[in-house]
Scaffold this motif. Structure first.
Motif, PDB file in Angstrom:
ATOM      1  N   ASN A 666      51.350  -1.701  73.611  1.00 34.87           N
ATOM      2  CA  ASN A 666      51.352  -2.575  74.775  1.00 34.87           C
ATOM      3  C   ASN A 666      50.125  -2.225  75.626  1.00 34.87           C
ATOM      4  N   PRO A 667      49.071  -3.064  75.623  1.00 36.13           N
ATOM      5  CA  PRO A 667      47.828  -2.681  76.306  1.00 36.13           C
ATOM      6  C   PRO A 667      48.003  -2.400  77.789  1.00 36.13           C
ATOM      7  N   GLN A 668      48.941  -3.097  78.430  1.00 32.47           N
ATOM      8  CA  GLN A 668      49.110  -2.892  79.868  1.00 32.47           C
ATOM      9  C   GLN A 668      49.500  -1.459  80.184  1.00 32.47           C
ATOM     10  N   SER A 669      50.384  -0.873  79.388  1.00 26.97           N
ATOM     11  CA  SER A 669      50.833   0.502  79.625  1.00 26.97           C
ATOM     12  C   SER A 669      50.065   1.527  78.800  1.00 26.97           C
ATOM     13  N   GLY A 670      49.430   1.052  77.714  1.00 28.20           N
ATOM     14  CA  GLY A 670      48.771   1.981  76.801  1.00 28.20           C
ATOM     15  C   GLY A 670      49.748   2.725  75.921  1.00 28.20           C
ATOM     16  N   LYS A 671      51.013   2.283  75.892  1.00 27.63           N
ATOM     17  CA  LYS A 671      52.039   2.984  75.105  1.00 27.63           C
ATOM     18  C   LYS A 671      52.554   2.105  73.966  1.00 27.63           C
ATOM     19  N   CYS A 672      53.418   2.708  73.126  1.00 33.41           N
ATOM     20  CA  CYS A 672      53.753   2.099  71.838  1.00 33.41           C
ATOM     21  C   CYS A 672      55.224   1.764  71.691  1.00 33.41           C
ATOM     22  N   LEU A 673      55.482   0.810  70.795  1.00 28.64           N
ATOM     23  CA  LEU A 673      56.835   0.445  70.390  1.00 28.64           C
ATOM     24  C   LEU A 673      57.394   1.574  69.532  1.00 28.64           C
ATOM     25  N   ASP A 674      58.537   2.167  69.949  1.00 27.43           N
ATOM     26  CA  ASP A 674      59.019   3.423  69.390  1.00 27.43           C
ATOM     27  C   ASP A 674      60.524   3.335  69.131  1.00 27.43           C
ATOM     28  N   VAL A 675      60.981   3.877  67.990  1.00 26.77           N
ATOM     29  CA  VAL A 675      62.415   3.950  67.694  1.00 26.77           C
ATOM     30  C   VAL A 675      62.967   5.218  68.351  1.00 26.77           C
ATOM     31  N   GLU A 676      63.910   5.043  69.219  1.00 26.07           N
ATOM     32  CA  GLU A 676      64.440   6.147  70.027  1.00 26.07           C
ATOM     33  C   GLU A 676      64.910   7.313  69.158  1.00 26.07           C
ATOM     34  N   GLY A 677      64.409   8.504  69.467  1.00 24.65           N
ATOM     35  CA  GLY A 677      64.862   9.728  68.809  1.00 24.65           C
ATOM     36  C   GLY A 677      64.503   9.829  67.339  1.00 24.65           C
ATOM     37  N   ASN A 678      63.602   8.971  66.859  1.00 27.19           N
ATOM     38  CA  ASN A 678      63.249   8.977  65.427  1.00 27.19           C
ATOM     39  C   ASN A 678      64.484   8.835  64.556  1.00 27.19           C
ATOM     40  N   ASN A 679      65.450   8.028  65.036  1.00 25.24           N
ATOM     41  CA  ASN A 679      66.767   7.884  64.397  1.00 25.24           C
ATOM     42  C   ASN A 679      66.797   6.597  63.575  1.00 25.24           C
ATOM     43  N   PRO A 680      66.977   6.687  62.239  1.00 26.47           N
ATOM     44  CA  PRO A 680      66.963   5.486  61.403  1.00 26.47           C
ATOM     45  C   PRO A 680      68.292   4.740  61.345  1.00 26.47           C
ATOM     46  N   ALA A 681      69.300   5.164  62.100  1.00 26.84           N
ATOM     47  CA  ALA A 681      70.614   4.517  62.024  1.00 26.84           C
ATOM     48  C   ALA A 681      70.562   3.094  62.564  1.00 26.84           C
ATOM     49  N   ASP A 682      71.370   2.222  61.989  1.00 26.39           N
ATOM     50  CA  ASP A 682      71.487   0.865  62.515  1.00 26.39           C
ATOM     51  C   ASP A 682      71.853   0.896  63.995  1.00 26.39           C
ATOM     52  N   SER A 683      71.299  -0.047  64.745  1.00 24.12           N
ATOM     53  CA  SER A 683      71.554  -0.251  66.178  1.00 24.12           C
ATOM     54  C   SER A 683      70.832   0.750  67.078  1.00 24.12           C
ATOM     55  N   THR A 684      69.932   1.594  66.518  1.00 23.68           N
ATOM     56  CA  THR A 684      69.149   2.491  67.372  1.00 23.68           C
ATOM     57  C   THR A 684      68.192   1.661  68.222  1.00 23.68           C
ATOM     58  N   PRO A 685      68.222   1.823  69.551  1.00 26.45           N
ATOM     59  CA  PRO A 685      67.333   1.016  70.401  1.00 26.45           C
ATOM     60  C   PRO A 685      65.862   1.372  70.176  1.00 26.45           C
ATOM     61  N   VAL A 686      65.002   0.415  70.438  1.00 24.47           N
ATOM     62  CA  VAL A 686      63.572   0.704  70.534  1.00 24.47           C
ATOM     63  C   VAL A 686      63.199   0.729  72.010  1.00 24.47           C
ATOM     64  N   HIS A 687      62.203   1.537  72.315  1.00 27.73           N
ATOM     65  CA  HIS A 687      61.755   1.655  73.702  1.00 27.73           C
ATOM     66  C   HIS A 687      60.250   1.898  73.722  1.00 27.73           C
ATOM     67  N   LEU A 688      59.694   2.043  74.916  1.00 32.67           N
ATOM     68  CA  LEU A 688      58.272   2.329  75.097  1.00 32.67           C
ATOM     69  C   LEU A 688      58.073   3.838  75.108  1.00 32.67           C
ATOM     70  N   TRP A 689      56.985   4.295  74.436  1.00 31.30           N
ATOM     71  CA  TRP A 689      56.758   5.744  74.387  1.00 31.30           C
ATOM     72  C   TRP A 689      55.263   6.018  74.156  1.00 31.30           C
ATOM     73  N   THR A 690      54.835   7.170  74.611  1.00 30.47           N
ATOM     74  CA  THR A 690      53.458   7.601  74.357  1.00 30.47           C
ATOM     75  C   THR A 690      53.136   7.490  72.868  1.00 30.47           C
ATOM     76  N   CYS A 691      51.957   6.984  72.554  1.00 31.83           N
ATOM     77  CA  CYS A 691      51.588   6.715  71.162  1.00 31.83           C
ATOM     78  C   CYS A 691      51.277   7.998  70.415  1.00 31.83           C
ATOM     79  N   TYR A 692      51.972   8.223  69.310  1.00 36.40           N
ATOM     80  CA  TYR A 692      51.723   9.374  68.444  1.00 36.40           C
ATOM     81  C   TYR A 692      51.449   8.971  67.000  1.00 36.40           C
ATOM     82  N   ALA A 693      51.698   7.716  66.644  1.00 33.21           N
ATOM     83  CA  ALA A 693      51.519   7.218  65.269  1.00 33.21           C
ATOM     84  C   ALA A 693      52.404   7.955  64.271  1.00 33.21           C
TER      85      ALA A 693
END
Length: 702
Positions: A666-693
């Motif tokens: 997201n250029p406005q924030s400079g941060k990335c689309l991230d899966v919360e807690g690196n958790n692959p389970a169904d229904s895990t929310p996505v949120h904004l987070w510092t970009c680590y790739a």
């Protein structure tokens, strides 16, 4: 860098290379190992009366710099056995056809086997019927005007032949025009300013001195040296000495052809900022570090795929480094902890010495040592970043090949140079970059105030702006140009703007501020001079390759708006591409319960082909599903900010940029689309987070 600063080492520093008004002797840290040079001055055409002065000058240079000189006009010296005695052969004002077939074959074998060639002035007026010689010398003579004063523009101030020279070198000589431009096959060291004299005929790009490699051999050419007076001039003598040393392999340089680079620093520091204590002096287009630990970083842009080149010199056993891939920050430790340092240090451990990716991977030390110039002499780095791969070249030789696998770090981000501490004095020149993002599919963001040319506009300091400044004072008819942007694949432009005035229009053009309009977008009053918003437009008729991009401004009244930055988006036009967005564990970006209410949580879920997982990637930077847009809640910037579905409104909270490292930013924030807690389970929310790739930030778009 090192964790602990060192005290100043006594008696280790070497004198800086001085020039011009001194003796022909060369101030270096250590004498070159002795070698032999053959000076060949046979003529079969015009004969220069300066040849004896040239021979004597080279003998003087040899006596002061540990090489012997054999001067001859006898082409019989060109045998395989005899040429093998010499580290370099100087063609001093030769003319015409001076070698027969057997002698040509012996000389070609000598060069391809690792020998050195120095061509002086009318060496370019020699052997027109021998294609190999044309390759070797770089360009053949075409014509010349009368002897007169001219300005030589020094493009490379790291090569031993030109490091001592000012950026503008004024002297009197006979100035050659050439049949071809050497820039495509050689590395140009200096060029002629055709506006400074009469008779230049190369259309403004007029190489005058260059270097190149040919198989194992090295070639240096200078167009100077017609007049007797040239050989008494200390600056020209030092120029000639540097060419001889390069050809003889006693000093190293990056002599690969170089085009398409944009200057980040060559004397002007616009766009640079100091983080942490200490800093850099800026004298003679040279940055020299003092005190620290700090970082001087380029604030105007982040880069993903690029070639960064810069020249550096240590005075003695000093310490510095070049940082890549770090986020914007006033704390130099942010670069240490989130980016990578390519080290400059003569004596530290293998993973912390020159050429190492500091603390992660040593350079190939044998290759590094063979390419490295000692303290007191300049070196050139190329840092080639492609995705998460970093290749390090020293004076044109690859010495490191590193791949980032650390999810907390990235090679995409800002670039900068380190001032390590008291007594660690390292100098830098000619920092330039070539953006490779076009072919790779990544977007390109440019700070609007970092223009190459402009009319009417002025940078303006403004809180809330990326980099702290905007392009301001915009009135109707004003424009700004940005050199060297790769426009390949660009289909849209997104501009971050702010206006408490009447607003107006941004028009996008290429190559001329009066050229055809590729696209235009209205800029509204955004609600005040501190309320930023994003506006976007599709582009058509965009040329490929590197061009100057122009933003032209229209409207009524004065003080229309400010522009913070512009992002060139790459991808399909029109409605965009539609399909699943696949991420962690092969699962899909999903709208929870396929709901369409504003604020619905977006999550990770097993791919099922439903409409809740069908996303359209628009050329306007939007990601749309179920008729609404992927949105950062409240336009937030904090780690953990909710990612939701929301009515499309064109704001920066709904702009997304796919990066070459597979992050979606997201250029406005400079941060990335991230899966919360690196958790692959169904229904895990996505949120904004510092970009680590890291894997929970890597997405495959349709």
């Amino acid at each position: 860098m090192r964790t602990l600063l060192r005290t100043v080492l006594g008696g280790v520093t070497a004198g800086l290379a001085v020039l011009a008004c001194a003796t022909p002797a060369r101030p270096v840290a250590a004498a070159d190992a002795g070698y032999d040079v053959l000076v060949f001055s046979k003529t079969a055409g015009f004969r220069h009366d300066s040849i004896p002065a040239g021979i004597q000058a080279i003998r003087d240079l040899g006596a002061a710099n540990n090489f012997s000189v054999t001067a001859t006009e006898d082409a019989a010296a060109f045998t395989t056995g005899n040429l093998g005695r010499y580290a370099a052969v100087v063609f001093l004002n030769t003319t015409g056809d001076v070698l027969d077939g057997g002698q040509q074959a012996a000389f070609e074998s000598y060069i391809r086997g690792g020998g050195g060639f120095v061509g002086v002035h009318s060496a370019a007026d020699t052997e027109y019927d021998w294609p190999f010689y044309g390759q070797l010398v770089g360009a053949w003579f075409a014509s010349h005007p009368a002897i007169q004063q001219a300005t030589v523009r020094v493009e490379d101030r790291a090569h031993a032949a030109t490091a001592h020279l000012p950026q503008a070198w004024t002297r009197t000589d006979e100035w050659y025009n050439y049949q071809t431009n050497a820039r495509s096959t050689a590395h140009v060291l200096a060029s002629l300013d055709e506006s400074s004299y009469s008779g230049g005929s190369m259309g403004g790009d007029h190489p005058h001195s260059w270097c190149k490699t040919l198989d194992g051999g090295r070639s240096f050419y200078t167009g100077g040296g017609h007049t007797i007076e040239s050989y008494a001039d200390p600056a020209f003598r030092a120029h000639l000495l540097g060419g001889i040393r390069y050809a003889a392999g006693r000093t190293h340089a990056d002599c690969r052809p170089e085009t398409g680079y944009t200057t980040l620093y060559d004397g002007a520091t616009a766009g640079w900022s100091q983080a942490g204590p200490g800093g850099f002096t800026n004298t003679d287009a040279t940055l020299t570090s003092y005190d620290g630990l700090g970082l001087y970083w380029y604030t105007q842009r982040e880069y993903a795929d690029y070639s960064l080149k810069l020249d550096w010199r240590m005075a003695g056993d000093d310490n510095s480094g070049v940082f890549v891939g770090f986020p914007a920050s006033d704390d130099p430790w942010s670069a240490v902890n989130k980016g990578y340092e390519i080290q400059i240090d003569a004596t530290d451990t293998p993973d912390r010495t020159t050429g190492a990716v500091y603390g992660f991977q040593s350079a190939d030390l044998a290759a590094r040592d063979a390419a490295l110039n000692p303290p007191g002499e300049w070196n050139t780095y190329e840092l080639l970043v492609q995705g998460q791969r970093l290749q390090v070249f020293l004076n044109g030789v690859k010495i490191n090949d590193f791949t980032n696998t650390d999810p907390a770090r990235s090679l995409a981000g800002h670039v900068g140079i380190q001032n390590h501490g008291t007594g660690d004095d390292v100098s830098f020149r000619n920092i330039r970059i070539r953006d490779l993002g076009g072919a790779g599919g990544g977007d390109t963001t440019v700070e609007a105030e970092a223009y190459s040319s402009a009319s009417g506009v002025t940078p303006f300091d403004k809180p809330g702006a990326h980099g702290g400044r905007t392009l301001g004072y915009i009135d109707p008819g004003d424009w700004a140009g940005y050199d060297g942007l790769d426009l390949t694949g660009v289909t849209a432009l997104v501009a971050r703007v702010v206006s408490g005035g009447p607003g107006g229009t941004i028009e996008v053009r290429a190559d001329s501020p009066t050229g055809p309009v590729l696209g235009s977008v209205a800029v509204p009053n955004t609600g005040g001079w501190t309320s930023f918003a994003d506006v976007s437009t599709g582009l058509s008729g965009v040329p490929t390759g590197a061009h100057t991009l122009y933003l032209t401004f229209a409207g009524t009244g004065n003080g229309l708006f400010d522009v913070d930055d512009v992002t060139l988006r790459r991808g399909t036009g029109g409605g965009g591409r539609t399909g699943p967005v696949v991420g962690l564990a092969g699962k899909c970006l999903d709208v929870r319960n396929a709901a369409t209410a504003d604020g619905t949580q977006v999550q990770l879920y097993s791919c099922n082909g439903t409409g809740a997982q069908q996303w359209t990637v628009g050329s306007d930077g939007m990601l749309k599903a179920l008729g609404k847009c992927l949105d950062v809640s409240g336009g937030g910037t904090a780690d953990g900010t909710k990612i939701q579905l929301w009515t499309c409104n064109g704001t920066g909270a709904q702009n997304w940029s796919a990066q070459p490292d597979k992050t979606v930013r997201n250029p406005q924030s400079g941060k990335c689309l991230d899966v919360e807690g690196n958790n692959p389970a169904d229904s895990t929310p996505v949120h904004l987070w510092t970009c680590y790739a890291n894997p929970n930030q890597q997405w495959t778009l349709p």
